[in-house]
Motif scaffolding. Structure first.
Motif, mmCIF file in Angstrom:
data_model
loop_
_atom_site.group_PDB
_atom_site.id
_atom_site.type_symbol
_atom_site.label_atom_id
_atom_site.label_comp_id
_atom_site.label_asym_id
_atom_site.label_seq_id
_atom_site.Cartn_x
_atom_site.Cartn_y
_atom_site.Cartn_z
ATOM 1 N N SER A 206 0.830 -1.194 0.000
ATOM 2 C CA SER A 206 0.000 0.000 0.000
ATOM 3 C C SER A 206 0.872 1.254 0.000
ATOM 4 C CB SER A 206 -0.915 0.013 1.219
ATOM 5 O OG SER A 206 -0.150 0.155 2.405
ATOM 6 N N ALA A 207 0.232 2.386 -0.278
ATOM 7 C CA ALA A 207 0.960 3.662 -0.271
ATOM 8 C C ALA A 207 1.578 3.917 1.096
ATOM 9 C CB ALA A 207 0.018 4.790 -0.670
ATOM 10 N N GLU A 208 0.884 3.486 2.144
ATOM 11 C CA GLU A 208 1.390 3.683 3.498
ATOM 12 C C GLU A 208 2.634 2.838 3.775
ATOM 13 O OE1 GLU A 208 -1.805 3.041 2.751
ATOM 14 O OE2 GLU A 208 -2.491 5.131 3.006
ATOM 15 N N GLN A 209 2.813 1.756 3.031
ATOM 16 C CA GLN A 209 3.962 0.874 3.227
ATOM 17 C C GLN A 209 5.128 1.218 2.305
ATOM 18 O OE1 GLN A 209 1.525 -2.716 2.438
ATOM 19 N NE2 GLN A 209 2.288 -3.501 4.400
ATOM 20 N N ALA A 210 4.985 2.288 1.519
ATOM 21 C CA ALA A 210 5.985 2.621 0.504
ATOM 22 C C ALA A 210 7.377 2.806 1.089
ATOM 23 C CB ALA A 210 5.561 3.880 -0.248
ATOM 24 N N GLU A 211 7.448 3.261 2.351
ATOM 25 C CA GLU A 211 8.742 3.482 2.973
ATOM 26 C C GLU A 211 9.509 2.184 3.214
ATOM 27 O OE1 GLU A 211 8.598 4.440 7.349
ATOM 28 O OE2 GLU A 211 6.455 4.673 6.878
ATOM 29 N N PHE A 212 8.794 1.050 3.129
ATOM 30 C CA PHE A 212 9.429 -0.235 3.400
ATOM 31 C C PHE A 212 9.907 -0.951 2.131
ATOM 32 C CE2 PHE A 212 6.242 0.304 6.850
ATOM 33 C CZ PHE A 212 7.143 0.486 7.890
ATOM 34 N N ILE A 213 9.706 -0.324 0.971
ATOM 35 C CA ILE A 213 10.149 -0.936 -0.276
ATOM 36 C C ILE A 213 11.268 -0.110 -0.881
ATOM 37 C CG2 ILE A 213 8.387 0.246 -1.670
ATOM 38 C CD1 ILE A 213 8.400 -2.148 -3.561
ATOM 39 N N ARG A 214 12.227 -0.793 -1.451
ATOM 40 C CA ARG A 214 13.314 -0.110 -2.163
ATOM 41 C C ARG A 214 13.501 -0.799 -3.504
ATOM 42 N NH1 ARG A 214 19.501 1.114 -0.074
ATOM 43 N NH2 ARG A 214 20.226 2.119 -1.995
ATOM 44 N N ILE A 215 13.524 -0.009 -4.555
ATOM 45 C CA ILE A 215 13.712 -0.549 -5.904
ATOM 46 C C ILE A 215 15.168 -0.322 -6.301
ATOM 47 C CG2 ILE A 215 13.025 -0.372 -8.325
ATOM 48 C CD1 ILE A 215 10.273 0.562 -7.373
ATOM 49 N N PHE A 216 15.870 -1.407 -6.603
ATOM 50 C CA PHE A 216 17.289 -1.323 -6.936
ATOM 51 C C PHE A 216 17.524 -0.996 -8.407
ATOM 52 C CE2 PHE A 216 17.490 -4.753 -3.524
ATOM 53 C CZ PHE A 216 17.710 -3.829 -2.515
ATOM 54 N N GLY A 217 16.600 -1.424 -9.296
ATOM 55 C CA GLY A 217 16.800 -1.180 -10.719
ATOM 56 C C GLY A 217 15.910 -2.057 -11.571
ATOM 57 N N ARG A 218 15.739 -1.659 -12.823
ATOM 58 C CA ARG A 218 14.888 -2.388 -13.768
ATOM 59 C C ARG A 218 15.708 -3.415 -14.530
ATOM 60 N NH1 ARG A 218 13.274 -1.651 -19.196
ATOM 61 N NH2 ARG A 218 14.557 0.230 -19.335
ATOM 62 N N VAL A 219 15.126 -4.588 -14.766
ATOM 63 C CA VAL A 219 15.791 -5.626 -15.552
ATOM 64 C C VAL A 219 15.782 -5.207 -17.016
ATOM 65 C CG1 VAL A 219 15.659 -8.020 -16.343
ATOM 66 C CG2 VAL A 219 15.191 -7.470 -13.940
ATOM 67 N N VAL A 220 16.979 -5.105 -17.607
ATOM 68 C CA VAL A 220 17.106 -4.687 -19.009
ATOM 69 C C VAL A 220 17.677 -5.787 -19.892
ATOM 70 C CG1 VAL A 220 17.283 -2.237 -18.450
ATOM 71 C CG2 VAL A 220 19.359 -3.625 -18.493
ATOM 72 N N TRP A 221 18.064 -6.903 -19.282
ATOM 73 C CA TRP A 221 18.577 -8.054 -20.045
ATOM 74 C C TRP A 221 18.483 -9.268 -19.173
ATOM 75 C CZ3 TRP A 221 22.405 -11.626 -19.130
ATOM 76 C CH2 TRP A 221 22.813 -12.409 -20.227
ATOM 77 N N ARG A 222 18.233 -10.419 -19.793
ATOM 78 C CA ARG A 222 18.211 -11.672 -19.046
ATOM 79 C C ARG A 222 18.826 -12.772 -19.885
ATOM 80 N NH1 ARG A 222 13.223 -11.327 -21.641
ATOM 81 N NH2 ARG A 222 12.241 -13.311 -22.229
ATOM 82 N N GLY A 223 19.447 -13.725 -19.233
ATOM 83 C CA GLY A 223 20.067 -14.831 -19.941
ATOM 84 C C GLY A 223 20.263 -16.013 -19.028
ATOM 85 N N GLY A 224 20.313 -17.222 -19.601
ATOM 86 C CA GLY A 224 20.480 -18.426 -18.811
ATOM 87 C C GLY A 224 21.811 -19.075 -19.045
#
Length: 224
Positions: A206-224
């Protein structure tokens, strides 16, 4: 006529490229040549096939005749013994990291993994307008994002892109744990951390919980 248009379009879309981006990677001034090839209005020359294959990180044979090996989500990866085998002017090297959290999501350390870095052609990075200094590679843990990502896959994230875009995949921290999840935005500021694997429940923040989330970055490539 080879009629490779459909296969070329599928490979381009699998690589996450638009026609102008592929044209730029090939060193061409406009997307018209790509459009003509994809619509089978023109047969590509060998030199053009080689340029396209290099840009898509696949083989010419795969463009002509279909999949010949198991590719990653963005094409085949070329192996190398040491980074000095590759020209630093042509390649960007992205270190693989382990992400270590301490005292919750507020403190983290990017620990360089002992394995060799990932090598990407500089024009591949430039076409996506990515800053090499903001790129970090991480190993995927678990199967919550299958089939998009499998346990042990590698993702490259852009740490400069942390404002969530609806439906995109990000490395995030919530409740003292880090995840790779698809983010959906809801009215009122609520965020949904979605797992592509239906066996896992979504996490609603929720918006009230926003302080507890941190976004490190967007995935721009993936590989196996």
């Amino acid at each position: 006529m080879l009629h490779i248009g459909k296969r070329l379009k599928e490979l381009r879309e699998k690589a996450g490229l638009k026609q102008p981006e592929l044209a730029e990677l090939c060193g061409w001034g406009s997307q018209s040549r790509i459009s003509q090839y994809e619509n089978d209005k023109r047969e590509p020359s060998l030199s053009d096939l080689e340029a396209i294959a290099q840009a898509l990180r696949v083989s010419v044979k795969e463009i002509l005749f279909g999949e010949e090996e198991s590719p990653t989500a963005t094409g085949l990866i070329v192996s190398y013994e040491a980074t000095d085998e590759l020209d630093a002017e042509d390649y960007i090297f992205v270190e693989r990291h382990d992400l270590r959290l301490s005292a919750g999501c507020g403190n983290l350390a990017w620990v360089v993994h002992e394995k060799d870095p990932l090598a990407f052609r500089r024009r591949f990075i430039n076409a996506r307008r990515l800053d090499p200094k903001s790129l970090k590679a991480l190993y995927v843990r678990g199967d919550s994002m299958q089939p998009y990502l499998a346990d042990g896959d590698t993702v490259m994230i852009d740490t400069g892109d942390t404002a969530p875009k609806d439906g995109e995949v990000y490395a995030v921290c919530f409740d003292d744990e880090w995840f790779i999840k698809r983010i959906f935005k809801q009215p009122g500021g609520t965020l949904i951390l979605h797992s592509d694997n239906e066996r896992y429940r979504d996490i609603e923040i929720s918006a009230e919980q926003a302080e507890f989330i941190r976004i490190f970055g967007r995935v721009v490539w993936r590989g196996g």
